[in-house]
Design a protein around this motif. Structure first.
Motif, PDB file in Angstrom:
ATOM      1  N   THR A  50       0.836  -1.196   0.000  1.00 45.77           N
ATOM      2  CA  THR A  50       0.000   0.000   0.000  1.00 45.77           C
ATOM      3  C   THR A  50       0.871   1.246   0.000  1.00 45.77           C
ATOM      4  O   THR A  50       0.570   2.222  -0.686  1.00 45.77           O
ATOM      5  CB  THR A  50      -0.914   0.008   1.241  1.00 45.77           C
ATOM      6  N   CYS A  51       1.966   1.204   0.745  1.00 48.69           N
ATOM      7  CA  CYS A  51       2.848   2.366   0.848  1.00 48.69           C
ATOM      8  C   CYS A  51       3.559   2.670  -0.463  1.00 48.69           C
ATOM      9  O   CYS A  51       3.785   3.823  -0.784  1.00 48.69           O
ATOM     10  CB  CYS A  51       3.890   2.138   1.945  1.00 48.69           C
ATOM     11  N   ILE A  52       3.936   1.655  -1.204  1.00 52.77           N
ATOM     12  CA  ILE A  52       4.718   1.904  -2.413  1.00 52.77           C
ATOM     13  C   ILE A  52       3.872   1.955  -3.688  1.00 52.77           C
ATOM     14  O   ILE A  52       4.413   2.184  -4.761  1.00 52.77           O
ATOM     15  CB  ILE A  52       5.841   0.857  -2.588  1.00 52.77           C
ATOM     16  N   HIS A  53       2.564   1.785  -3.566  1.00 57.32           N
ATOM     17  CA  HIS A  53       1.706   1.748  -4.754  1.00 57.32           C
ATOM     18  C   HIS A  53       1.865   2.999  -5.607  1.00 57.32           C
ATOM     19  O   HIS A  53       2.142   2.920  -6.806  1.00 57.32           O
ATOM     20  CB  HIS A  53       0.243   1.564  -4.353  1.00 57.32           C
ATOM     21  N   ASP A  54       1.695   4.190  -5.027  1.00 56.85           N
ATOM     22  CA  ASP A  54       1.793   5.436  -5.794  1.00 56.85           C
ATOM     23  C   ASP A  54       3.226   5.724  -6.224  1.00 56.85           C
ATOM     24  O   ASP A  54       3.466   6.258  -7.300  1.00 56.85           O
ATOM     25  CB  ASP A  54       1.275   6.615  -4.980  1.00 56.85           C
ATOM     26  N   VAL A  55       4.182   5.363  -5.376  1.00 52.47           N
ATOM     27  CA  VAL A  55       5.584   5.644  -5.677  1.00 52.47           C
ATOM     28  C   VAL A  55       6.054   4.822  -6.875  1.00 52.47           C
ATOM     29  O   VAL A  55       6.837   5.297  -7.691  1.00 52.47           O
ATOM     30  CB  VAL A  55       6.461   5.374  -4.436  1.00 52.47           C
ATOM     31  N   LYS A  56       5.547   3.610  -7.003  1.00 50.58           N
ATOM     32  CA  LYS A  56       5.944   2.728  -8.113  1.00 50.58           C
ATOM     33  C   LYS A  56       5.504   3.269  -9.467  1.00 50.58           C
ATOM     34  O   LYS A  56       6.088   2.915 -10.489  1.00 50.58           O
ATOM     35  CB  LYS A  56       5.352   1.322  -7.922  1.00 50.58           C
ATOM     36  N   THR A  57       4.507   4.141  -9.478  1.00 53.48           N
ATOM     37  CA  THR A  57       4.037   4.682 -10.759  1.00 53.48           C
ATOM     38  C   THR A  57       4.982   5.741 -11.316  1.00 53.48           C
ATOM     39  O   THR A  57       4.860   6.128 -12.475  1.00 53.48           O
ATOM     40  CB  THR A  57       2.631   5.300 -10.609  1.00 53.48           C
ATOM     41  N   ILE A  58       5.907   6.217 -10.494  1.00 51.85           N
ATOM     42  CA  ILE A  58       6.857   7.245 -10.930  1.00 51.85           C
ATOM     43  C   ILE A  58       8.210   6.585 -11.153  1.00 51.85           C
ATOM     44  O   ILE A  58       8.856   6.140 -10.199  1.00 51.85           O
ATOM     45  CB  ILE A  58       6.981   8.362  -9.875  1.00 51.85           C
ATOM     46  N   LYS A  75       9.141  16.747  -9.759  1.00 48.34           N
ATOM     47  CA  LYS A  75       8.104  17.416  -8.988  1.00 48.34           C
ATOM     48  C   LYS A  75       7.045  16.407  -8.523  1.00 48.34           C
ATOM     49  O   LYS A  75       6.601  16.439  -7.381  1.00 48.34           O
ATOM     50  CB  LYS A  75       7.452  18.512  -9.838  1.00 48.34           C
ATOM     51  N   LYS A  76       6.665  15.502  -9.408  1.00 51.47           N
ATOM     52  CA  LYS A  76       5.658  14.494  -9.067  1.00 51.47           C
ATOM     53  C   LYS A  76       6.175  13.562  -7.976  1.00 51.47           C
ATOM     54  O   LYS A  76       5.444  13.190  -7.063  1.00 51.47           O
ATOM     55  CB  LYS A  76       5.269  13.698 -10.314  1.00 51.47           C
ATOM     56  N   CYS A  77       7.444  13.207  -8.055  1.00 48.04           N
ATOM     57  CA  CYS A  77       8.063  12.352  -7.047  1.00 48.04           C
ATOM     58  C   CYS A  77       8.033  13.045  -5.685  1.00 48.04           C
ATOM     59  O   CYS A  77       7.682  12.440  -4.669  1.00 48.04           O
ATOM     60  CB  CYS A  77       9.494  12.007  -7.450  1.00 48.04           C
ATOM     61  N   TYR A  79       5.975  15.387  -4.665  1.00 45.20           N
ATOM     62  CA  TYR A  79       4.600  15.489  -4.199  1.00 45.20           C
ATOM     63  C   TYR A  79       4.115  14.159  -3.613  1.00 45.20           C
ATOM     64  O   TYR A  79       3.544  14.123  -2.529  1.00 45.20           O
ATOM     65  CB  TYR A  79       3.677  15.935  -5.335  1.00 45.20           C
ATOM     66  N   VAL A  80       4.370  13.069  -4.327  1.00 42.15           N
ATOM     67  CA  VAL A  80       3.888  11.761  -3.868  1.00 42.15           C
ATOM     68  C   VAL A  80       4.591  11.335  -2.582  1.00 42.15           C
ATOM     69  O   VAL A  80       3.946  10.922  -1.621  1.00 42.15           O
ATOM     70  CB  VAL A  80       4.066  10.689  -4.975  1.00 42.15           C
ATOM     71  N   LEU A  81       5.915  11.442  -2.535  1.00 46.78           N
ATOM     72  CA  LEU A  81       6.644  10.998  -1.353  1.00 46.78           C
ATOM     73  C   LEU A  81       6.343  11.854  -0.132  1.00 46.78           C
ATOM     74  O   LEU A  81       6.176  11.331   0.975  1.00 46.78           O
ATOM     75  CB  LEU A  81       8.150  10.978  -1.621  1.00 46.78           C
ATOM     76  N   LEU A  82       6.268  13.156  -0.300  1.00 43.85           N
ATOM     77  CA  LEU A  82       6.033  14.025   0.852  1.00 43.85           C
ATOM     78  C   LEU A  82       4.579  14.024   1.311  1.00 43.85           C
ATOM     79  O   LEU A  82       4.281  14.502   2.401  1.00 43.85           O
ATOM     80  CB  LEU A  82       6.508  15.446   0.551  1.00 43.85           C
ATOM     81  N   SER A  83       3.676  13.472   0.514  1.00 45.15           N
ATOM     82  CA  SER A  83       2.279  13.365   0.943  1.00 45.15           C
ATOM     83  C   SER A  83       1.984  12.017   1.614  1.00 45.15           C
ATOM     84  O   SER A  83       0.887  11.806   2.105  1.00 45.15           O
ATOM     85  CB  SER A  83       1.334  13.590  -0.238  1.00 45.15           C
ATOM     86  N   LEU A  84       2.977  11.126   1.655  1.00 49.11           N
ATOM     87  CA  LEU A  84       2.783   9.839   2.324  1.00 49.11           C
ATOM     88  C   LEU A  84       2.690  10.025   3.831  1.00 49.11           C
ATOM     89  O   LEU A  84       3.315  10.925   4.389  1.00 49.11           O
ATOM     90  CB  LEU A  84       3.969   8.905   2.033  1.00 49.11           C
ATOM     91  N   PHE A  89       6.669   6.243   5.340  1.00 47.59           N
ATOM     92  CA  PHE A  89       8.052   6.663   5.132  1.00 47.59           C
ATOM     93  C   PHE A  89       8.991   5.719   5.867  1.00 47.59           C
ATOM     94  O   PHE A  89      10.070   5.406   5.395  1.00 47.59           O
ATOM     95  CB  PHE A  89       8.240   8.103   5.608  1.00 47.59           C
ATOM     96  N   GLY A  90       8.571   5.251   7.026  1.00 47.35           N
ATOM     97  CA  GLY A  90       9.369   4.295   7.793  1.00 47.35           C
ATOM     98  C   GLY A  90       9.468   2.938   7.120  1.00 47.35           C
ATOM     99  O   GLY A  90      10.441   2.219   7.298  1.00 47.35           O
ATOM    100  N   VAL A  91       8.480   2.595   6.318  1.00 44.75           N
ATOM    101  CA  VAL A  91       8.497   1.323   5.587  1.00 44.75           C
ATOM    102  C   VAL A  91       9.415   1.423   4.370  1.00 44.75           C
ATOM    103  O   VAL A  91      10.122   0.484   4.036  1.00 44.75           O
ATOM    104  CB  VAL A  91       7.063   0.934   5.143  1.00 44.75           C
ATOM    105  N   LEU A  92       9.427   2.574   3.719  1.00 48.79           N
ATOM    106  CA  LEU A  92      10.150   2.733   2.460  1.00 48.79           C
ATOM    107  C   LEU A  92      11.644   3.011   2.621  1.00 48.79           C
ATOM    108  O   LEU A  92      12.433   2.634   1.762  1.00 48.79           O
ATOM    109  CB  LEU A  92       9.533   3.878   1.646  1.00 48.79           C
ATOM    110  N   PHE A  93      12.027   3.690   3.698  1.00 51.36           N
ATOM    111  CA  PHE A  93      13.408   4.143   3.837  1.00 51.36           C
ATOM    112  C   PHE A  93      14.044   3.617   5.113  1.00 51.36           C
ATOM    113  O   PHE A  93      13.388   3.533   6.144  1.00 51.36           O
ATOM    114  CB  PHE A  93      13.463   5.675   3.821  1.00 51.36           C
ATOM    115  N   PRO A  94      15.343   3.286   5.056  1.00 47.62           N
ATOM    116  CA  PRO A  94      16.017   2.718   6.228  1.00 47.62           C
ATOM    117  C   PRO A  94      16.146   3.700   7.392  1.00 47.62           C
ATOM    118  O   PRO A  94      16.062   3.305   8.537  1.00 47.62           O
ATOM    119  CB  PRO A  94      17.398   2.319   5.706  1.00 47.62           C
TER     120      PRO A  94
END
Length: 113
Positions: A50-58, A75-77, A79-84, A89-94
């Motif tokens: 669920t966390c990476i669904h939108d991020v994978k589209t970019i 810009k899209k990246c 917007y998507v990452l900072l709106s999570l 964010f804890g799931v996606l990044f170490p």
């Protein structure tokens, strides 16, 4: 080249400052009164998909951020990452706080966010 070196140095300084902040003795046993209570069955658990669904589209968004290549972040990246939510964010990044801080700074620098 100098900007990349400066960004790398800032990232290293931030990571180092986070790691050297020690609160109390990490090796001391937890007192029984301060032991965490068992979590309820109704606790919300994040699904990483669920966390990476939108991020994978970019394309190349996560790769650029994970490797501190903030010039490649679009810009899209941003917007998507900072709106999570913070929990994603804890799931996606170490080291979520460092990546969030650096990404936010890079996106503001490029006037994306």
């Amino acid at each position: 080249m100098q900007k990349m070196l400066a960004m790398s140095m800032i990232a290293l300084i931030i990571m180092l400052s986070i790691f050297i902040q020690i609160k109390g003795n990490d090796l001391a046993p937890i007192p029984s009164s301060a032991a965490p209570e068992p979590q309820s069955d109704n606790q919300f658990f994040l699904d990483p998909l669920t966390c990476i669904h939108d991020v994978k589209t970019i394309p190349k968004c996560m790769d650029a951020v994970l490797h501190f290549r903030f010039k490649q972040v679009t810009k899209k990246c941003c917007y998507v990452l900072l709106s999570l939510p913070e929990s994603c964010f804890g799931v996606l990044f170490p080291i979520p706080y460092v990546y969030h801080l650096l990404l936010k700074a890079a996106c503001k620098y490029h006037h994306y966010y």
